[in-house]
Motif scaffolding. Structure first.
Motif, PDB file in Angstrom:
ATOM      1  N   GLY A   1       0.795  -1.219   0.000  1.00 27.11           N
ATOM      2  CA  GLY A   1       0.000   0.000   0.000  1.00 27.11           C
ATOM      3  C   GLY A   1       0.827   1.270   0.000  1.00 27.11           C
ATOM      4  N   ASP A   2       2.124   1.148   0.265  1.00 26.35           N
ATOM      5  CA  ASP A   2       2.983   2.332   0.327  1.00 26.35           C
ATOM      6  C   ASP A   2       3.793   2.540  -0.946  1.00 26.35           C
ATOM      7  N   ARG A   3       3.770   1.565  -1.834  1.00 22.35           N
ATOM      8  CA  ARG A   3       4.571   1.647  -3.047  1.00 22.35           C
ATOM      9  C   ARG A   3       3.961   2.608  -4.055  1.00 22.35           C
ATOM     10  N   LEU A   4       4.807   3.127  -4.905  1.00 12.89           N
ATOM     11  CA  LEU A   4       4.361   4.002  -5.987  1.00 12.89           C
ATOM     12  C   LEU A   4       4.164   3.202  -7.259  1.00 12.89           C
ATOM     13  N   THR A   5       3.141   3.536  -8.014  1.00 13.70           N
ATOM     14  CA  THR A   5       2.956   2.934  -9.325  1.00 13.70           C
ATOM     15  C   THR A   5       3.937   3.585 -10.302  1.00 13.70           C
ATOM     16  N   PRO A   6       4.194   2.969 -11.452  1.00 12.87           N
ATOM     17  CA  PRO A   6       5.065   3.593 -12.442  1.00 12.87           C
ATOM     18  C   PRO A   6       4.620   4.999 -12.836  1.00 12.87           C
TER      19      PRO A   6
ATOM     20  N   ILE B   1      15.497  19.814   1.664  1.00 16.08           N
ATOM     21  CA  ILE B   1      14.595  18.680   1.526  1.00 16.08           C
ATOM     22  C   ILE B   1      13.164  19.070   1.907  1.00 16.08           C
ATOM     23  N   ASP B   2      12.982  19.928   2.910  1.00 17.60           N
ATOM     24  CA  ASP B   2      11.633  20.345   3.297  1.00 17.60           C
ATOM     25  C   ASP B   2      11.011  21.225   2.223  1.00 17.60           C
ATOM     26  N   GLU B   3      11.797  22.136   1.657  1.00 16.90           N
ATOM     27  CA  GLU B   3      11.283  22.989   0.585  1.00 16.90           C
ATOM     28  C   GLU B   3      10.931  22.162  -0.644  1.00 16.90           C
ATOM     29  N   LEU B   4      11.784  21.187  -0.962  1.00 18.38           N
ATOM     30  CA  LEU B   4      11.498  20.328  -2.109  1.00 18.38           C
ATOM     31  C   LEU B   4      10.254  19.492  -1.855  1.00 18.38           C
ATOM     32  N   SER B   5      10.074  19.023  -0.634  1.00 12.55           N
ATOM     33  CA  SER B   5       8.894  18.238  -0.304  1.00 12.55           C
ATOM     34  C   SER B   5       7.620  19.052  -0.509  1.00 12.55           C
ATOM     35  N   ASP B   6       7.621  20.294  -0.059  1.00  5.61           N
ATOM     36  CA  ASP B   6       6.450  21.155  -0.245  1.00  5.61           C
ATOM     37  C   ASP B   6       6.144  21.334  -1.726  1.00  5.61           C
ATOM     38  N   GLU B   7       7.183  21.530  -2.536  1.00  4.80           N
ATOM     39  CA  GLU B   7       6.990  21.751  -3.973  1.00  4.80           C
ATOM     40  C   GLU B   7       6.456  20.496  -4.658  1.00  4.80           C
ATOM     41  N   VAL B   8       7.002  19.335  -4.283  1.00  2.00           N
ATOM     42  CA  VAL B   8       6.549  18.092  -4.908  1.00  2.00           C
ATOM     43  C   VAL B   8       5.090  17.818  -4.573  1.00  2.00           C
TER      44      VAL B   8
ATOM     45  N   LEU C   1       7.206   6.009   4.917  1.00  2.00           N
ATOM     46  CA  LEU C   1       8.503   5.356   4.764  1.00  2.00           C
ATOM     47  C   LEU C   1       9.271   5.393   6.088  1.00  2.00           C
ATOM     48  N   PRO C   2       9.618   4.236   6.645  1.00  2.00           N
ATOM     49  CA  PRO C   2      10.401   4.227   7.885  1.00  2.00           C
ATOM     50  C   PRO C   2      11.744   4.927   7.668  1.00  2.00           C
ATOM     51  N   ALA C   3      12.082   5.844   8.562  1.00  2.00           N
ATOM     52  CA  ALA C   3      13.322   6.603   8.467  1.00  2.00           C
ATOM     53  C   ALA C   3      14.118   6.410   9.743  1.00  2.00           C
ATOM     54  N   PHE C   4      15.205   7.160   9.883  1.00  2.00           N
ATOM     55  CA  PHE C   4      16.103   6.977  11.006  1.00  2.00           C
ATOM     56  C   PHE C   4      15.408   7.210  12.347  1.00  2.00           C
ATOM     57  N   GLN C   5      14.664   8.300  12.465  1.00  5.18           N
ATOM     58  CA  GLN C   5      14.016   8.629  13.729  1.00  5.18           C
ATOM     59  C   GLN C   5      12.562   9.059  13.523  1.00  5.18           C
TER      60      GLN C   5
ATOM     61  N   MET D   1       9.286   8.996  10.228  1.00  2.71           N
ATOM     62  CA  MET D   1       8.751   8.536   8.949  1.00  2.71           C
ATOM     63  C   MET D   1       8.984   9.611   7.890  1.00  2.71           C
ATOM     64  N   TRP D   2       9.252   9.171   6.666  1.00  6.68           N
ATOM     65  CA  TRP D   2       9.449  10.090   5.546  1.00  6.68           C
ATOM     66  C   TRP D   2       8.231  10.048   4.619  1.00  6.68           C
ATOM     67  N   PRO D   3       8.016  11.120   3.852  1.00  4.34           N
ATOM     68  CA  PRO D   3       6.898  11.114   2.896  1.00  4.34           C
ATOM     69  C   PRO D   3       7.146  10.138   1.751  1.00  4.34           C
ATOM     70  N   ARG D   4       6.052   9.668   1.178  1.00  3.02           N
ATOM     71  CA  ARG D   4       6.100   8.645   0.138  1.00  3.02           C
ATOM     72  C   ARG D   4       6.996   9.027  -1.038  1.00  3.02           C
ATOM     73  N   TRP D   5       7.007  10.280  -1.437  1.00  2.39           N
ATOM     74  CA  TRP D   5       7.729  10.682  -2.644  1.00  2.39           C
ATOM     75  C   TRP D   5       9.234  10.447  -2.530  1.00  2.39           C
ATOM     76  N   ARG D   6       9.767  10.413  -1.316  1.00 11.68           N
ATOM     77  CA  ARG D   6      11.211  10.293  -1.146  1.00 11.68           C
ATOM     78  C   ARG D   6      11.747   8.921  -1.524  1.00 11.68           C
ATOM     79  N   SER D   7      10.854   7.953  -1.717  1.00 10.30           N
ATOM     80  CA  SER D   7      11.309   6.624  -2.117  1.00 10.30           C
ATOM     81  C   SER D   7      11.897   6.607  -3.520  1.00 10.30           C
ATOM     82  N   VAL D   8      11.673   7.671  -4.291  1.00 10.04           N
ATOM     83  CA  VAL D   8      12.203   7.695  -5.664  1.00 10.04           C
ATOM     84  C   VAL D   8      13.178   8.851  -5.886  1.00 10.04           C
ATOM     85  N   MET D   9      13.777   9.358  -4.815  1.00  8.46           N
ATOM     86  CA  MET D   9      14.787  10.399  -5.014  1.00  8.46           C
ATOM     87  C   MET D   9      15.945   9.887  -5.861  1.00  8.46           C
ATOM     88  N   HIS D  10      16.365   8.636  -5.619  1.00 14.42           N
ATOM     89  CA  HIS D  10      17.469   8.086  -6.404  1.00 14.42           C
ATOM     90  C   HIS D  10      17.083   7.940  -7.873  1.00 14.42           C
TER      91      HIS D  10
END
Length: 391
Positions: free
Chosen positions: A115-120, A141-148, A161-165, A167-176
């Motif tokens: 349920g957390d994955r992104l479609t193509p 990263i916060d400014e980019l998140s707002d824009e996305v 998305l589980p993060a270090f301390q 949760m991260w927003p869903r969009w960050r899973s495709v930064m790479h």
């Protein structure tokens, strides 16, 4: 038909020579961009280690030369997501190859819940939004998140998305993925905050090469830098499916662009067609290489580069790069660690065997060079390294 057998020591000597590890580049011979190009890419998860990887390969260079190549008026390097989805320095001159090739590598299974994955299509939408937001801008990263999220919808900002301390927003899973497609790279920090921009703002506006052309070129560049090598070794380095890598190798072999050679009894090794000259003399000398240096990550077979005790002491579960290493005559012969206090840098080296007087003098020179690159004063300590593998 395979050519005469190539010894590992000859292959190793050629790799070190081509990477400026035998003789650092002289001023005017090669700048940071050319040095990283010779390495193929420089791992940059740890910035100081990346600066050392590049600086140690250049006579008289410091970390400021590397930073100027990244952030100066005429950049020759880009810091972005490279092979294995990790942060690397890539040469600006080869970004069309990198963006084309990295986008061509098939991805593995998603580590996220269904349920957390992104479609193509959602991935494409987010990557497009990232590119639009970073066009001519440097954003945290916060400014980019707002824009996305503003360009896509609230679903992209869901904290899944589980993060270090937290949760991260869903969009960050495709930064790479955005990095691989050439629409995102790192920009100079704003204070202590990391910022991002588009590679075009960093000095490259060339479009990516086609997937087939780029993948073939990347394989040939890998073989030039680290060959002879097998397709599984390339696949491991690129974090690519073995079958896909095998198909690229087979296509290049069919076209006569690479040729098979025999190295240490392994007949399925490859080099660029015609690139079969190797040094007659083995490597001599002492070198210090930092965390994640490209040479130790990409060179195979590991058992020859990390012989005997080095295989247990300098590898983390068989993974190279997690320890800074001491090379003696081209093989891993110890580990080391640096600790900085002001401008003083304590370099502790743990050899796995005895060093002769000449090697001890070379080690002192290498420690001094580490201090010069990092703009400090090195103090060499020979003894046990208590620090474990880099997490």
């Amino acid at each position: 038909m395979t050519v005469a057998a190539i010894s590992w020591s000859a292959a190793n000597a050629r790799r070190m020579e081509r990477q400026f590890l035998l003789n650092p580049a002289k001023p005017g011979q090669a700048g940071p961009g050319e040095v990283v190009d010779a390495m193929l890419a420089a791992h940059a998860q740890v910035m100081s280690a990346a600066e050392l990887s590049v600086g140690l390969r250049m006579d008289g260079a410091t970390r400021l030369d590397v930073r100027d190549a990244l952030w100066g008026e005429e950049p020759s390097l880009v810091k972005t997501y490279g092979p294995r989805g990790t942060i690397h320095f890539l040469p600006v001159s080869e970004l069309p190859m990198w963006t084309g090739a990295l986008s061509a590598v098939p991805g593995g299974p998603s580590p996220f819940k269904a349920g957390d994955r992104l479609t193509p299509s959602q991935t494409d939408e987010i990557v497009g939004a990232i590119g639009e937001a970073l066009d001519g801008a440097c954003l945290t990263i916060d400014e980019l998140s707002d824009e996305v999220v503003a360009r896509t919808g609230p679903w992209a900002g869901d904290l899944v998305l589980p993060a270090f301390q937290g949760m991260w927003p869903r969009w960050r899973s495709v930064m790479h993925v955005a990095g691989h497609r050439g629409v995102l790279c790192f920009a100079p920090n704003r204070g202590r905050k990391v910022t991002y921009t588009r590679p075009s703002a960093a000095g490259s506006e060339e479009p990516p090469l086609s997937a087939e052309v780029a993948a073939g070129r990347l394989v040939r560049r890998f073989l030039y830098a680290y060959g002879p090598a097998t397709s599984p070794e390339f696949a491991k380095w690129a974090a690519a499916p073995a079958r896909w890598a095998g198909e690229v190798f087979a296509s290049l072999a069919s076209a006569g662009e690479i040729e098979a050679v025999e190295m240490e009894g392994v007949p399925s090794s490859w080099v660029v067609a015609g690139d079969t000259e190797f040094p007659a003399e083995p490597v001599r000398g002492v070198r210090l290489l930092p965390y994640f240096d490209a040479y130790v990550i990409a060179s195979h077979p590991r058992e020859r580069l990390f012989p005997g005790r080095a295989y247990e002491r300098a590898l983390a579960g068989g993974q190279a790069g997690n320890f800074p290493v001491l090379l003696v005559d081209g093989i891993v012969a110890g580990v080391w660690h640096q600790r900085r206090s002001g401008r003083r840098i304590t370099v502790t080296v743990e050899p796995l065997g005895s060093l002769n007087a000449g090697q001890e003098r070379e080690l002192e020179g290498q420690a001094e060079r580490v201090g010069e690159v990092l703009e400090g004063w090195a103090e060499l300590v020979v003894g046990p390294v208590a620090v474990g593998a880099h997490a």
